[in-house]
Write a protein that holds these residues in place. Structure first.
Motif, mmCIF file in Angstrom:
data_model
loop_
_atom_site.group_PDB
_atom_site.id
_atom_site.type_symbol
_atom_site.label_atom_id
_atom_site.label_comp_id
_atom_site.label_asym_id
_atom_site.label_seq_id
_atom_site.Cartn_x
_atom_site.Cartn_y
_atom_site.Cartn_z
ATOM 1 N N VAL A 79 0.855 -1.183 0.000
ATOM 2 C CA VAL A 79 0.000 0.000 0.000
ATOM 3 C C VAL A 79 0.891 1.233 0.000
ATOM 4 O O VAL A 79 1.883 1.300 0.708
ATOM 5 C CB VAL A 79 -0.929 0.022 1.242
ATOM 6 C CG1 VAL A 79 -1.703 1.311 1.320
ATOM 7 C CG2 VAL A 79 -1.851 -1.169 1.237
ATOM 8 N N THR A 80 0.501 2.204 -0.831
ATOM 9 C CA THR A 80 1.227 3.461 -0.894
ATOM 10 C C THR A 80 0.292 4.594 -0.507
ATOM 11 O O THR A 80 -0.852 4.638 -0.952
ATOM 12 C CB THR A 80 1.759 3.716 -2.326
ATOM 13 O OG1 THR A 80 2.617 2.646 -2.692
ATOM 14 C CG2 THR A 80 2.510 5.020 -2.409
ATOM 15 N N ILE A 81 0.772 5.490 0.355
ATOM 16 C CA ILE A 81 0.026 6.701 0.687
ATOM 17 C C ILE A 81 0.838 7.857 0.144
ATOM 18 O O ILE A 81 1.990 8.066 0.523
ATOM 19 C CB ILE A 81 -0.178 6.851 2.210
ATOM 20 C CG1 ILE A 81 -0.954 5.643 2.757
ATOM 21 C CG2 ILE A 81 -0.898 8.155 2.517
ATOM 22 C CD1 ILE A 81 -1.072 5.624 4.266
ATOM 23 N N SER A 82 0.205 8.624 -0.802
ATOM 24 C CA SER A 82 0.902 9.755 -1.405
ATOM 25 C C SER A 82 -0.067 10.921 -1.471
ATOM 26 O O SER A 82 -1.083 10.851 -2.173
ATOM 27 C CB SER A 82 1.395 9.373 -2.804
ATOM 28 O OG SER A 82 2.000 10.479 -3.428
ATOM 29 N N GLY A 83 0.216 11.982 -0.752
ATOM 30 C CA GLY A 83 -0.707 13.123 -0.702
ATOM 31 C C GLY A 83 -2.030 12.673 -0.113
ATOM 32 O O GLY A 83 -2.077 12.158 0.997
ATOM 33 N N ASN A 84 -3.127 12.832 -0.888
ATOM 34 C CA ASN A 84 -4.443 12.403 -0.396
ATOM 35 C C ASN A 84 -4.913 11.127 -1.111
ATOM 36 O O ASN A 84 -6.091 10.862 -1.211
ATOM 37 C CB ASN A 84 -5.479 13.521 -0.555
ATOM 38 C CG ASN A 84 -5.685 13.909 -2.008
ATOM 39 O OD1 ASN A 84 -4.980 13.448 -2.895
ATOM 40 N ND2 ASN A 84 -6.658 14.777 -2.249
ATOM 41 N N LYS A 85 -3.970 10.309 -1.616
ATOM 42 C CA LYS A 85 -4.296 9.100 -2.354
ATOM 43 C C LYS A 85 -3.693 7.870 -1.664
ATOM 44 O O LYS A 85 -2.524 7.846 -1.322
ATOM 45 C CB LYS A 85 -3.739 9.214 -3.773
ATOM 46 C CG LYS A 85 -4.061 8.056 -4.679
ATOM 47 C CD LYS A 85 -3.506 8.331 -6.079
ATOM 48 C CE LYS A 85 -3.808 7.191 -7.012
ATOM 49 N NZ LYS A 85 -3.272 7.440 -8.366
ATOM 50 N N ILE A 86 -4.541 6.839 -1.477
ATOM 51 C CA ILE A 86 -4.099 5.543 -0.956
ATOM 52 C C ILE A 86 -4.265 4.551 -2.096
ATOM 53 O O ILE A 86 -5.349 4.427 -2.672
ATOM 54 C CB ILE A 86 -4.942 5.100 0.255
ATOM 55 C CG1 ILE A 86 -4.876 6.125 1.372
ATOM 56 C CG2 ILE A 86 -4.513 3.728 0.740
ATOM 57 C CD1 ILE A 86 -5.820 5.846 2.524
ATOM 58 N N SER A 87 -3.214 3.841 -2.472
ATOM 59 C CA SER A 87 -3.306 2.912 -3.602
ATOM 60 C C SER A 87 -2.613 1.600 -3.281
ATOM 61 O O SER A 87 -1.722 1.529 -2.444
ATOM 62 C CB SER A 87 -2.714 3.536 -4.869
ATOM 63 O OG SER A 87 -1.390 3.973 -4.640
ATOM 64 N N SER A 88 -3.033 0.562 -4.002
ATOM 65 C CA SER A 88 -2.448 -0.765 -3.856
ATOM 66 C C SER A 88 -1.231 -0.869 -4.760
ATOM 67 O O SER A 88 -1.253 -0.424 -5.902
ATOM 68 C CB SER A 88 -3.486 -1.825 -4.250
ATOM 69 O OG SER A 88 -2.882 -3.094 -4.282
ATOM 70 N N ASN A 89 -0.156 -1.478 -4.262
ATOM 71 C CA ASN A 89 1.050 -1.656 -5.066
ATOM 72 C C ASN A 89 0.997 -2.920 -5.909
ATOM 73 O O ASN A 89 1.791 -3.085 -6.828
ATOM 74 C CB ASN A 89 2.291 -1.697 -4.165
ATOM 75 C CG ASN A 89 2.556 -0.338 -3.548
ATOM 76 O OD1 ASN A 89 2.244 0.689 -4.121
ATOM 77 N ND2 ASN A 89 3.126 -0.347 -2.350
ATOM 78 N N GLU A 90 0.068 -3.851 -5.621
ATOM 79 C CA GLU A 90 -0.050 -5.092 -6.372
ATOM 80 C C GLU A 90 -0.824 -4.836 -7.664
ATOM 81 O O GLU A 90 -1.851 -4.170 -7.661
ATOM 82 C CB GLU A 90 -0.796 -6.148 -5.554
ATOM 83 C CG GLU A 90 -0.041 -6.629 -4.341
ATOM 84 C CD GLU A 90 -0.827 -7.679 -3.569
ATOM 85 O OE1 GLU A 90 -1.822 -8.225 -4.117
ATOM 86 O OE2 GLU A 90 -0.460 -7.939 -2.420
ATOM 87 N N SER A 91 -0.370 -5.398 -8.762
ATOM 88 C CA SER A 91 -1.064 -5.277 -10.036
ATOM 89 C C SER A 91 -2.446 -5.908 -9.921
ATOM 90 O O SER A 91 -2.577 -7.052 -9.485
ATOM 91 C CB SER A 91 -0.256 -5.986 -11.128
ATOM 92 O OG SER A 91 -0.931 -5.889 -12.361
#
Length: 183
Positions: free
Chosen positions: A1-13
């Protein structure tokens, strides 16, 4: 999981991002909470609104079931010049029938029922403020039909009977000719 600014996203394809509450807890977002398969508003008397973007539609691939002491579906138009309604679509998306609402002043509102006939959806019944209008033939109990100014029996060899109740009479317009064809 990546948290960047106001975005949380999954690192897995193609990976899901899973938020999971513990026990009977719920996932809370501003104004709503999600628990199992329930989405609920958290503020008193707030509406729960679903809104598609652009020309998108809100779709469900299952039946819509309203459950309440007095369930009512409300359709509110935002411009009285428009004719809102319900369209019934066939498998290919072609309209096969509809129920529409027409009228703008509150005193001339009418309900229109239409069905598919000869390559188009055609008005068949209009409920007005003073009665109803049938386009085509009115079939009464499979025994009598009324089309334009003609009343006929539908079944072979049936009589067409006019009978008054009690001391009532059958009145015909005094100026009208009565034609009785020979048998």
């Amino acid at each position: 999981v990546t948290i960047s600014g106001n975005k949380i996203s999954s690192n897995e394809s193609n990976g899901n991002l899973v938020l999971e509450a513990s026990g009977t807890g719920a996932i809370e977002l501003e104004g709503i909470q999600i628990r199992d398969n329930h989405i609920e508003g958290t503020r008193s008397n707030d509406n729960l609104e679903l809104s598609a973007s652009g020309t998108g539609k809100i779709r469900t691939d299952s039946n819509l079931h309203l459950h309440s002491a007095t369930p009512i579906i409300q359709i509110q138009r935002s411009d009285n010049a428009n004719v809102p309604g319900i369209s019934f679509l066939g498998d290919g998306g072609t309209e096969g029938g509809s129920i529409k609402f027409d009228g703008t002043s509150g005193t001339t509102n009418e309900i229109i029922l239409s069905s598919f006939h000869s390559s188009a959806v055609t008005e068949r019944l209009r409920v007005t403020t003073t009665g109803a209008k049938v386009s085509g033939t009115l079939d009464i109990d499979g025994a009598i039909t009324i089309t334009d100014n003609e009343i006929t029996t539908s079944r072979s060899n049936d009589n067409l009977e006019l009978s008054a109740n009690g001391t009532g009479d059958i009145n015909l317009n005094a100026g009208a000719d009565i034609n009785i064809p020979a048998a």
